[in-house]
Design a protein around this motif. Structure first.
Motif, PDB file in Angstrom:
ATOM      1  N   PRO A 197       0.819  -1.220   0.000  1.00 10.84           N
ATOM      2  CA  PRO A 197       0.000   0.000   0.000  1.00 10.84           C
ATOM      3  C   PRO A 197       0.852   1.269   0.000  1.00 10.84           C
ATOM      4  CG  PRO A 197      -0.735  -1.526   1.691  1.00 10.84           C
ATOM      5  CD  PRO A 197       0.527  -2.089   1.136  1.00 10.84           C
ATOM      6  N   PHE A 198       0.423   2.198  -0.817  1.00 10.74           N
ATOM      7  CA  PHE A 198       1.089   3.484  -0.915  1.00 10.74           C
ATOM      8  C   PHE A 198       0.736   4.351   0.273  1.00 10.74           C
ATOM      9  CE2 PHE A 198       0.286   7.930  -2.370  1.00 10.74           C
ATOM     10  CZ  PHE A 198       1.596   8.316  -2.513  1.00 10.74           C
ATOM     11  N   THR A 199       1.754   4.829   0.966  1.00  8.34           N
ATOM     12  CA  THR A 199       1.476   5.739   2.079  1.00  8.34           C
ATOM     13  C   THR A 199       2.214   7.062   1.903  1.00  8.34           C
ATOM     14  OG1 THR A 199       3.336   4.829   3.327  1.00  8.34           O
ATOM     15  CG2 THR A 199       1.171   3.871   3.724  1.00  8.34           C
ATOM     16  N   SER A 200       3.446   6.976   1.412  1.00 11.64           N
ATOM     17  CA  SER A 200       4.295   8.162   1.436  1.00 11.64           C
ATOM     18  C   SER A 200       5.034   8.361   0.129  1.00 11.64           C
ATOM     19  CB  SER A 200       5.345   8.029   2.541  1.00 11.64           C
ATOM     20  OG  SER A 200       4.734   7.705   3.768  1.00 11.64           O
ATOM     21  N   LEU A 201       5.337   9.620  -0.130  1.00 10.99           N
ATOM     22  CA  LEU A 201       6.330   9.975  -1.126  1.00 10.99           C
ATOM     23  C   LEU A 201       7.644  10.225  -0.394  1.00 10.99           C
ATOM     24  CD1 LEU A 201       4.193  12.496  -3.201  1.00 10.99           C
ATOM     25  CD2 LEU A 201       4.819  10.180  -3.861  1.00 10.99           C
ATOM     26  N   TYR A 202       8.741  10.115  -1.104  1.00 12.10           N
ATOM     27  CA  TYR A 202      10.045  10.362  -0.497  1.00 12.10           C
ATOM     28  C   TYR A 202      10.862  11.296  -1.378  1.00 12.10           C
ATOM     29  CZ  TYR A 202       8.788   6.152   2.099  1.00 12.10           C
ATOM     30  OH  TYR A 202       8.137   5.227   2.872  1.00 12.10           O
ATOM     31  N   LEU A 259       0.570   6.704  -7.268  1.00 12.52           N
ATOM     32  CA  LEU A 259      -0.591   7.575  -7.043  1.00 12.52           C
ATOM     33  C   LEU A 259      -1.895   6.959  -7.546  1.00 12.52           C
ATOM     34  CD1 LEU A 259       0.472  11.253  -7.791  1.00 12.52           C
ATOM     35  CD2 LEU A 259      -0.195  10.192  -5.640  1.00 12.52           C
ATOM     36  N   ALA A 260      -1.849   6.382  -8.737  1.00 10.16           N
ATOM     37  CA  ALA A 260      -3.097   5.933  -9.363  1.00 10.16           C
ATOM     38  C   ALA A 260      -3.712   4.756  -8.619  1.00 10.16           C
ATOM     39  CB  ALA A 260      -2.859   5.575 -10.821  1.00 10.16           C
ATOM     40  N   ASP A 261      -2.895   3.769  -8.276  1.00 15.08           N
ATOM     41  CA  ASP A 261      -3.423   2.542  -7.691  1.00 15.08           C
ATOM     42  C   ASP A 261      -3.337   2.522  -6.182  1.00 15.08           C
ATOM     43  OD1 ASP A 261      -4.115   1.394 -10.045  1.00 15.08           O
ATOM     44  OD2 ASP A 261      -2.175   0.437 -10.358  1.00 15.08           O
ATOM     45  N   ARG A 262      -2.690   3.515  -5.605  1.00 19.39           N
ATOM     46  CA  ARG A 262      -2.441   3.499  -4.169  1.00 19.39           C
ATOM     47  C   ARG A 262      -1.629   2.275  -3.773  1.00 19.39           C
ATOM     48  NH1 ARG A 262      -3.842   7.527  -0.939  1.00 19.39           N
ATOM     49  NH2 ARG A 262      -5.101   9.099  -2.013  1.00 19.39           N
ATOM     50  N   GLN A 263      -0.847   1.778  -4.733  1.00 15.87           N
ATOM     51  CA  GLN A 263       0.089   0.693  -4.480  1.00 15.87           C
ATOM     52  C   GLN A 263       1.387   1.064  -5.178  1.00 15.87           C
ATOM     53  OE1 GLN A 263      -0.818  -3.282  -4.305  1.00 15.87           O
ATOM     54  NE2 GLN A 263      -2.280  -2.612  -2.748  1.00 15.87           N
ATOM     55  N   TYR A 264       2.503   0.811  -4.542  1.00 19.69           N
ATOM     56  CA  TYR A 264       3.766   1.056  -5.221  1.00 19.69           C
ATOM     57  C   TYR A 264       3.890   0.131  -6.423  1.00 19.69           C
ATOM     58  CZ  TYR A 264       5.007   3.834  -1.155  1.00 19.69           C
ATOM     59  OH  TYR A 264       5.015   4.784  -0.170  1.00 19.69           O
ATOM     60  N   GLN A 265       4.371   0.678  -7.511  1.00 31.60           N
ATOM     61  CA  GLN A 265       4.425  -0.073  -8.766  1.00 31.60           C
ATOM     62  C   GLN A 265       5.795  -0.690  -9.010  1.00 31.60           C
ATOM     63  OE1 GLN A 265       1.545  -0.402 -10.848  1.00 31.60           O
ATOM     64  NE2 GLN A 265       0.836   0.261  -8.829  1.00 31.60           N
ATOM     65  N   SER A 266       6.714  -0.447  -8.117  1.00 36.03           N
ATOM     66  CA  SER A 266       8.073  -0.935  -8.331  1.00 36.03           C
ATOM     67  C   SER A 266       8.738  -1.143  -6.974  1.00 36.03           C
ATOM     68  CB  SER A 266       8.871   0.084  -9.145  1.00 36.03           C
ATOM     69  OG  SER A 266       8.753   1.368  -8.566  1.00 36.03           O
ATOM     70  N   ASP A 267       9.888  -1.768  -6.991  1.00 31.93           N
ATOM     71  CA  ASP A 267      10.711  -1.860  -5.799  1.00 31.93           C
ATOM     72  C   ASP A 267      11.725  -0.732  -5.823  1.00 31.93           C
ATOM     73  OD1 ASP A 267       9.620  -4.363  -4.817  1.00 31.93           O
ATOM     74  OD2 ASP A 267      10.635  -5.307  -6.506  1.00 31.93           O
ATOM     75  N   ALA A 268      11.909  -0.085  -4.681  1.00 30.83           N
ATOM     76  CA  ALA A 268      12.872   1.009  -4.598  1.00 30.83           C
ATOM     77  C   ALA A 268      14.028   0.605  -3.700  1.00 30.83           C
ATOM     78  CB  ALA A 268      12.198   2.264  -4.061  1.00 30.83           C
ATOM     79  N   VAL A 320      16.614  10.201   2.910  1.00 28.07           N
ATOM     80  CA  VAL A 320      15.393  10.700   2.288  1.00 28.07           C
ATOM     81  C   VAL A 320      14.541  11.438   3.314  1.00 28.07           C
ATOM     82  CG1 VAL A 320      15.292   8.834   0.595  1.00 28.07           C
ATOM     83  CG2 VAL A 320      14.109   8.581   2.779  1.00 28.07           C
ATOM     84  N   CYS A 321      13.675  12.309   2.811  1.00 29.20           N
ATOM     85  CA  CYS A 321      12.628  12.866   3.640  1.00 29.20           C
ATOM     86  C   CYS A 321      11.319  12.219   3.240  1.00 29.20           C
ATOM     87  CB  CYS A 321      12.520  14.381   3.442  1.00 29.20           C
ATOM     88  SG  CYS A 321      13.874  15.277   4.185  1.00 29.20           S
ATOM     89  N   GLN A 322      10.562  11.786   4.241  1.00 26.22           N
ATOM     90  CA  GLN A 322       9.320  11.082   3.984  1.00 26.22           C
ATOM     91  C   GLN A 322       8.143  12.047   4.073  1.00 26.22           C
ATOM     92  OE1 GLN A 322       8.594   7.963   6.818  1.00 26.22           O
ATOM     93  NE2 GLN A 322       7.062   6.989   5.507  1.00 26.22           N
ATOM     94  N   LEU A 323       7.250  11.956   3.093  1.00 24.27           N
ATOM     95  CA  LEU A 323       6.062  12.815   3.065  1.00 24.27           C
ATOM     96  C   LEU A 323       4.816  11.962   3.196  1.00 24.27           C
ATOM     97  CD1 LEU A 323       7.030  15.008   0.006  1.00 24.27           C
ATOM     98  CD2 LEU A 323       6.448  15.924   2.243  1.00 24.27           C
ATOM     99  N   ASP A 324       4.070  12.129   4.220  1.00 22.86           N
ATOM    100  CA  ASP A 324       2.832  11.383   4.395  1.00 22.86           C
ATOM    101  C   ASP A 324       1.779  11.942   3.439  1.00 22.86           C
ATOM    102  OD1 ASP A 324       1.230   9.726   6.942  1.00 22.86           O
ATOM    103  OD2 ASP A 324       0.095  10.826   5.425  1.00 22.86           O
ATOM    104  N   PHE A 325       1.361  11.124   2.491  1.00 19.10           N
ATOM    105  CA  PHE A 325       0.554  11.666   1.402  1.00 19.10           C
ATOM    106  C   PHE A 325      -0.877  11.988   1.834  1.00 19.10           C
ATOM    107  CE2 PHE A 325      -1.748  11.530  -2.684  1.00 19.10           C
ATOM    108  CZ  PHE A 325      -1.030  12.512  -3.335  1.00 19.10           C
ATOM    109  N   GLU A 326      -1.457  11.145   2.648  1.00 21.36           N
ATOM    110  CA  GLU A 326      -2.809  11.412   3.139  1.00 21.36           C
ATOM    111  C   GLU A 326      -2.866  12.756   3.859  1.00 21.36           C
ATOM    112  OE1 GLU A 326      -5.565  10.198   2.628  1.00 21.36           O
ATOM    113  OE2 GLU A 326      -5.095   8.251   1.735  1.00 21.36           O
TER     114      GLU A 326
END
Lengths: 248, 248
Positions: free
Chosen positions: A66-71, A106-115, A123-129
């Motif tokens: 599940p997508f929670t944050s941008l970095y 963003l679209a699926d609310r799931q990460y689409q790749s491994d980082a 990194v700085c973490q941004l809570d998207f919600e």
DNA sequence: CGCCTCATTGATCGTTGTCAAGCCGGGTGG
DNA sequence: CCACCCGGCTTGACAACGATCAATGAGGCG
């Protein structure tokens, strides 16, 4: 008219106080996270988690979670990779200081790749919600988000347009031109040579060629005097000619 | 498969009144523009210009001109194309009913490509400035925009991941699978064969191959019974096998 | 030292681009 | 109605580029 001519990041008021955790961050003078967020009236503190370290080889997030944050990358570098139907891994992007990673989720609310971290990274973490929930009453913040996504789209679009249509040696050269540009704009160091923040295998994968082909092309670019590369440090001796060749 | 409805589109209240101009539009029951915009309290009327016709071959916008509007395709199809440094034209995207075109212009406020109608087409025009200015007090509208951009990013990302790494015949097959999926979800017609809404030359360009190579691969796919294509109408006789081959 | 991964170089093979010719269908004009 | 042309498409022959397979070298780490 909060949204004037350009959505560019540079239009945020050059702000006063920088967050304590940002002291000593190499990115501090061009990073918007180091300053109060646009329109921040003090209640945005919970959005950002600053300067969070990731070790070389460590995974930041995993595909299909599940997508929670941008970095945003502060220092170091990340790669994103996916699996082909045949099971091979393909590198889909490199992220350098200043870049934001996770937008593909963003679209699926799931990460689409491994980082993964290519080298030791912060990194700085941004809570998207939380970010979104603040947007409603902060048009500047909203514009910033759209601008950030827009930059990502532009990068992807331009990648797509050259990563397949150019010849191999053009792709390689263009990659190094692009890398040089991004690295120097992030940290204003004009030192003698930049260090290559990823493995050649990954570069080859990203450029859709085998490590062998990449190696041969690097050798030729060296012979032609278009690229110096030794011990993971590189320079571009003749950027004018390089630009002419790659069409950048 | 990759058609989970994205972030926000499905969460709009299934709304009541449809705009008069939308009567008779094939897209009407799945189009959010046909319904009042999210959170619309009546002052959004100036944002949308509905069902605006573009003739086959006509240009919708030109590269390097100021970005003003996004467009959603109602019927027909569009292509976007750019020029390579060598001066060749490359097709960078196809847009079918329901798709939004112009998103690549967000970052620079300039269109990044030329957009042309492949066949006679209708679009709805969205004034982006006005759209944004309404966002501030309409969080639903804001989420919708981000969702729309997110879908675009997802498409570009997935294009990028397969358009270079797959073998030629896989790319061709995948293109038709994808096209089939998008065309059938847009108009729920399960007729005998869909019509191909673009020229083969453009498909070849989009898939990064020559028209000759595309032609040869089509011939082979026909021989293998994976694709019927005649007189610009096509069917996929064995989607299960096709999916297995392309990894979709 | 030996093991491992990464990088480089050489030899060969296969796929795709290039060049060329021919085909088909739609449009125009006699 | 037919002749002609033209653009889009198809098919063939050949050459070139990059992938594959294999061997070797260089650096990190137990």
């Amino acid at each position: 008219m909060h949204m004037k001519s350009s959505l560019a990041q540079s239009q945020w008021p050059v702000s006063v106080a920088t967050a304590p955790a940002c002291e000593g961050c190499g990115l501090v003078e061009r990073c918007f996270l180091a300053k109060p967020l646009p329109d921040d009236d003090g209640d945005c503190a919970d959005i950002v988690r600053r300067r969070y370290p990731i070790e070389r080889g460590e995974r930041l997030y995993r595909r299909n979670t599940p997508f929670t944050s941008l970095y945003q990358v502060c220092s170091g570098s990340l790669k994103t990779q996916r699996e082909t139907p045949e099971g091979d891994l393909v590198v889909t992007g490199f992220f350098l200081p200043g870049d934001v990673v996770g937008i593909d989720a963003l679209a699926d609310r799931q990460y689409q790749s491994d980082a993964y971290a290519n080298i030791d990274t912060e990194v700085c973490q941004l809570d998207f919600e939380r970010l979104l929930s603040h947007c409603a009453h902060k048009p500047g913040l909203n514009a910033w988000i759209i601008s950030m996504i827009g930059s990502y789209v532009r990068r992807k679009d331009s990648d797509l347009s050259w990563s397949c249509s150019l010849q191999t040696h053009q792709r390689v050269l263009r990659f190094f031109l692009d890398l040089h540009e991004r690295l120097t704009q992030a940290s204003h160091t004009q030192s003698s040579g930049l260090s290559l923040p990823m493995k050649k295998q990954d570069i080859a994968s990203y450029l859709h060629m085998t490590p062998e082909t990449l190696s041969r092309n690097l050798a030729q670019l060296r012979r032609e005097g278009l690229l110096h590369l030794h011990d993971n440090r590189f320079t571009l001796p003749d950027t004018t000619r390089a630009r002419a060749i790659t069409g950048l």
